[in-house]
Structure formats: C-alpha cells, structure tokens
Design an enzyme around this catalytic site. Structure first.
Site, mmCIF file in Angstrom:
data_model
loop_
_atom_site.group_PDB
_atom_site.id
_atom_site.type_symbol
_atom_site.label_atom_id
_atom_site.label_comp_id
_atom_site.label_asym_id
_atom_site.label_seq_id
_atom_site.Cartn_x
_atom_site.Cartn_y
_atom_site.Cartn_z
ATOM 1 N N HIS A 1 4.203 2.337 1.633
ATOM 2 C CA HIS A 1 4.269 2.526 3.087
ATOM 3 C C HIS A 1 3.806 1.311 3.880
ATOM 4 O O HIS A 1 3.590 1.396 5.084
ATOM 5 C CB HIS A 1 3.547 3.811 3.548
ATOM 6 C CG HIS A 1 2.121 3.962 3.105
ATOM 7 N ND1 HIS A 1 1.642 5.131 2.557
ATOM 8 C CD2 HIS A 1 1.066 3.128 3.160
ATOM 9 C CE1 HIS A 1 0.353 5.003 2.278
ATOM 10 N NE2 HIS A 1 -0.023 3.803 2.649
ATOM 11 N N GLU B 1 -7.222 12.163 -5.451
ATOM 12 C CA GLU B 1 -7.527 13.581 -5.263
ATOM 13 C C GLU B 1 -6.905 14.452 -6.346
ATOM 14 O O GLU B 1 -5.883 14.095 -6.942
ATOM 15 C CB GLU B 1 -7.011 14.051 -3.900
ATOM 16 C CG GLU B 1 -7.739 13.431 -2.728
ATOM 17 C CD GLU B 1 -7.197 13.877 -1.380
ATOM 18 O OE1 GLU B 1 -7.946 13.769 -0.400
ATOM 19 O OE2 GLU B 1 -6.028 14.321 -1.313
ATOM 20 N N CYS C 1 0.847 -1.192 0.000
ATOM 21 C CA CYS C 1 0.000 0.000 0.000
ATOM 22 C C CYS C 1 0.883 1.242 0.000
ATOM 23 O O CYS C 1 1.938 1.275 0.633
ATOM 24 C CB CYS C 1 -0.889 -0.020 1.229
ATOM 25 S SG CYS C 1 -2.084 1.329 1.294
ATOM 26 N N ASN D 1 -9.571 3.862 3.462
ATOM 27 C CA ASN D 1 -8.895 5.164 3.391
ATOM 28 C C ASN D 1 -8.192 5.395 2.064
ATOM 29 O O ASN D 1 -7.419 6.338 1.931
ATOM 30 C CB ASN D 1 -7.903 5.317 4.549
ATOM 31 C CG ASN D 1 -6.787 4.270 4.495
ATOM 32 O OD1 ASN D 1 -6.810 3.356 3.677
ATOM 33 N ND2 ASN D 1 -5.822 4.407 5.383
ATOM 34 N N HIS D 2 -8.449 4.541 1.076
ATOM 35 C CA HIS D 2 -7.877 4.763 -0.248
ATOM 36 C C HIS D 2 -8.651 5.886 -0.953
ATOM 37 O O HIS D 2 -9.857 6.013 -0.801
ATOM 38 C CB HIS D 2 -7.922 3.486 -1.077
ATOM 39 C CG HIS D 2 -7.000 2.423 -0.541
ATOM 40 N ND1 HIS D 2 -7.091 1.105 -0.910
ATOM 41 C CD2 HIS D 2 -5.964 2.510 0.345
ATOM 42 C CE1 HIS D 2 -6.151 0.409 -0.285
ATOM 43 N NE2 HIS D 2 -5.466 1.244 0.488
ATOM 44 N N PHE D 3 -7.925 6.671 -1.727
ATOM 45 C CA PHE D 3 -8.551 7.834 -2.347
ATOM 46 C C PHE D 3 -7.771 8.262 -3.586
ATOM 47 O O PHE D 3 -6.634 7.847 -3.806
ATOM 48 C CB PHE D 3 -8.612 9.007 -1.362
ATOM 49 C CG PHE D 3 -7.253 9.515 -0.926
ATOM 50 C CD1 PHE D 3 -6.507 10.358 -1.735
ATOM 51 C CD2 PHE D 3 -6.725 9.141 0.296
ATOM 52 C CE1 PHE D 3 -5.261 10.815 -1.344
ATOM 53 C CE2 PHE D 3 -5.473 9.589 0.701
ATOM 54 C CZ PHE D 3 -4.735 10.427 -0.125
ATOM 55 N N GLY E 1 -2.927 14.081 4.258
ATOM 56 C CA GLY E 1 -3.832 14.317 5.373
ATOM 57 C C GLY E 1 -5.152 13.643 5.082
ATOM 58 O O GLY E 1 -5.245 12.739 4.250
ATOM 59 N N SER F 1 -2.180 17.855 2.276
ATOM 60 C CA SER F 1 -1.222 16.768 2.089
ATOM 61 C C SER F 1 0.126 17.388 1.770
ATOM 62 O O SER F 1 0.215 18.568 1.407
ATOM 63 C CB SER F 1 -1.667 15.834 0.958
ATOM 64 O OG SER F 1 -2.883 15.169 1.294
ATOM 65 N N HIS G 1 3.461 8.089 7.272
ATOM 66 C CA HIS G 1 2.794 7.839 5.984
ATOM 67 C C HIS G 1 1.530 8.659 5.820
ATOM 68 O O HIS G 1 0.892 8.596 4.769
ATOM 69 C CB HIS G 1 2.467 6.360 5.835
ATOM 70 C CG HIS G 1 1.192 5.904 6.499
ATOM 71 N ND1 HIS G 1 0.863 6.208 7.806
ATOM 72 C CD2 HIS G 1 0.160 5.153 6.034
ATOM 73 C CE1 HIS G 1 -0.309 5.671 8.105
ATOM 74 N NE2 HIS G 1 -0.756 5.028 7.055
#
Length: 407
Positions: free
Chosen positions: A280, A176, A77, A172-174, A313, A319, A336
């Site tokens: 990470h 942006e 990941c 929590n995968h995204f 973030g 971020s 991470h």
C-alpha cells in the site's frame, strides 16, 4: 454518495470522504499535488490524512513522472495474511504464552536478527513442498545479488538489510492473531521495507529536490522524477528492489509467526492456506482511460476486479479481507486501513494507559505507555471507512483481533 469532487484543484480530484472529515492541511496537500502539470488525476480514499509531502490515502496518476513523496518513505509497506486450520475453540483462554513465543521469534522496533534468517529452511519447515513455487519464496540469490546495483549510498547497509529481513519494525506495524465471523483463526501482519527502504526513499527525494524542473513547485517535497532521465531510471531501479524487499520481509515474518503458532499448538497439526499479500506504498505502471500512467498509491491498495486485499483497523477493533470491484473511478483502488484521526503526539497527550487498557480489552497485547500513540481512539472508525467504499470493494471476511504484537 461518493465520490465527491474536491474544489480548487487542477487535475480532477475525487474523494471517498467528505471535506469536513479530512482537515485543512491534508486538503491543501491534495490541492498542491493536483497542480503539478504531470498529474492526470488524484483519488482520495476514506482513510485519508496528512502525510509527509503527499497525503496518506491518496492515489495519484502521472504521465511520465513520479513524485517519491507520493510513494512514501516506507517503500512497499503493506499487509500479509493467512487463514489457518485453527478455530476459536482451539485457542486457550490466555494467549500470553503464544504472544511471548511470537515476540521471541520476531524482532520488533529497531531490533534485528543476530544472523540472517535461513529462509529456505524456514519455508520448507512451515510450508513444505509449496515453498519453492510460492510467490516471494524463491529467487533469493537473484534478489540479494541485485543489491550491488543499488545507489552507492545504501550499499554499506547490506549486512543490516540481511539481518532486518523478517523483522516487524515499530510505529503502526503489527502482527495479529484474529478470529473471523465463522470462528476461523487468521494470522495478519503489517510491515514494510524497514530501514533500507527508508534510506533509499530519503536518498532519492534529496536528489529530486535539486533538479531544475522542480524549482518552482508549490512545495519542494512534491519534487518529481521525469521518464527517460538517469535520475528516474535510478529511482525506479532502487524503488523496485525496495518494494520486493518489503514483500519478501512480510513473507519471512509470516513464516516465522506460522512456525511459532505451529509450535504452540504442536498437538493439532496446524496447516495454512495460501497467503494474501498487498502493498500500500508503491508505484505501478497502469493504463487509465486508455493512457499509460505511473500510478502511486500511498496508503491505498489496488482493488482491481477480483483482487484480494487487506484493510486493517486499529488494535482492539476489526480488520477486513476484501475483494476489489475494479471501479475505474477510483483508479481501481481502495483504502489501506482505518487512517489516523489524530497525530501520535496528540494521542499521547490525550490518552492514558488506563484508556489503552479499556480500549484493548480482550486483546492479548502490550498495554503500556510505549504504545499509547496506537490506541484505537487515535484512528478513524474502520466500519465507517469500509462503508464509505462499498462501491470499491466487497467484504470477504471480518476479523477481530485476539492477540497483537507491536514494536
């Protein structure tokens, strides 16, 4: 000043967080893994929080051993980002159309592509002549051929693994779209090895629990593999493949999103810089204090001198693109992300959709009950996390989210 030393450990455990910020259960996890006789040292990042078996936000150096729980079940990941030629002035006031276009191109949650992505065509369309020579965009035939050497229990999943290549996942995968302090537009994403990585991890964790040397551990989830054994060889083989799967998955996601962005702004001839990529959740062979070690980073990135890394973030905050300082005290590592300050269930009980709408104001994103557990208030303050590791990294760019796609 950081680091501080955690008391009650066998192997030296240095923390870039105060004990009162961590929580009793996570501190006990750190103490438990420090008791393993193979552990040389533990380093704890400022985004530390409770994990399965081993703490998220920990870096563990072992001699001739690896604990699969210290890698995590989402092997490999990590993050990927690229700077685009777009500026904030190029973006429309309403980014809903772009989010819809990205969501149409990028399966999220449990979804997969109906057919495998034609990666060679995709990369040629998006990156042109650079595609063939760019890391993770070549060697596909060799990569997929290696599937036949994986543990027999996962081989029937090959078709699913093909169709999940280039998919985001959930939790929590995204993905942006962000704007930095110079009004430059970035694409940023977080994903891993999808279901196949999880199955590989679970398979080998189950094997490790059965081994004789793991029967007297403080917790069976801390079971380890030992070097020069068939079980370690099998784990390292499958782990290495899953780490590569995760990196390739992010490269394909990035190309899909870049193509969607280019199509949305077809009159602007959008181009992209070289991507930044970092794991990470992974294992690496490194030399620490002159001794060869197997280093696991679970919720931590390598921050060697000059290494570029990405520290996100939560949705609706900021971020960071950072450059490592190579601090040996941290085993050349950094955090991470922001790190959770409460569980998903606790966030769902405490916050409402109205809270989510307020905390993600100005970000084009889902604003429904399905993502309340990802509300910014469920995470630690990313600015404080960055400040706590000023001896580990320098900030290269500060990004604010303007669009977020989640599973």
């Amino acid at each position: 000043m950081f680091p501080v030393e955690l008391r009650g450990t066998r192997a030296q455990t240095l923390m870039w967080a105060h004990e009162h910020e961590v929580g009793a259960a996570a501190l006990q996890q750190l103490r438990d893994i420090s008791q393993l006789k193979w552990v040389y040292g533990v380093r704890v990042m400022p985004d530390v929080h409770l994990g399965k078996g081993a703490t998220v936000g920990s870096v563990i150096a072992m001699r001739d051993a690896v604990a699969p729980a210290a890698v995590g079940v989402d092997i490999g990941c990590g993050m990927e980002a690229v700077l685009t030629s777009l500026t904030a002035s190029d973006l429309p006031d309403n980014l809903h159309s772009l989010r819809s276009r990205i969501e149409a191109a990028l399966p999220v949650g449990f979804a997969a592509h109906r057919e495998p992505v034609d990666v060679n065509r995709l990369n040629a369309e998006v990156f042109g002549q650079r595609a063939a020579g760019t890391t993770m965009r070549a060697g596909w035939e060799r990569f997929w051929k290696a599937f036949d050497s994986l543990d027999p229990i996962v081989r029937p999943r090959e078709s699913k693994a093909h169709n999940q290549m280039g998919t985001l996942g959930g939790g929590n995968h995204f993905q942006e779209l962000c704007v930095d302090t110079e009004d430059r537009v970035w694409i940023l994403l977080h994903s891993g090895s999808r279901n196949i990585g999880n199955e590989i991890a679970q398979r080998h964790m189950a094997v490790a629990r059965t081994l004789p040397h793991n029967q007297d551990l403080p917790h069976r989830d801390l079971s380890v593999f030992l070097s020069d054994t068939p079980e370690m060889d099998a784990y390292r083989r499958d782990l290495t493949w899953a780490q590569e799967y995760a990196a390739r998955n992010r490269a394909v996601i990035l190309a899909l999103v870049c193509r969607a962005v280019r199509d949305e702004f077809d009159g602007l001839a959008v181009h992209f810089d070289e991507p930044i990529s970092c794991h990470h959740n992974y294992v690496a062979e490194e030399v620490i204090d002159g001794i060869p070690m197997l280093v696991t980073r679970k919720g931590a990135v390598r921050a060697g001198a000059g290494d570029l890394a990405l520290i996100p973030g939560s949705m609706g905050t900021r971020s960071y693109v950072v450059r490592g300082k190579g601090n040996p005290a941290s085993f050349q590592s950094a955090s991470h992300g922001a790190g959770r300050r409460m569980s998903r269930n606790a966030a769902k009980k405490q916050f409402t959709v109205a809270d989510l709408v307020a905390q993600t104001e100005g970000v084009e994103s889902r604003k429904d009950a399905g993502v309340i557990d990802e509300i910014p208030a469920a995470y630690k303050d990313i600015d404080q996390v960055i400040a706590a590791q000023s001896d580990l990294v320098d900030v290269v760019a500060t990004l604010r989210q303007v669009l977020c796609v989640k599973g």
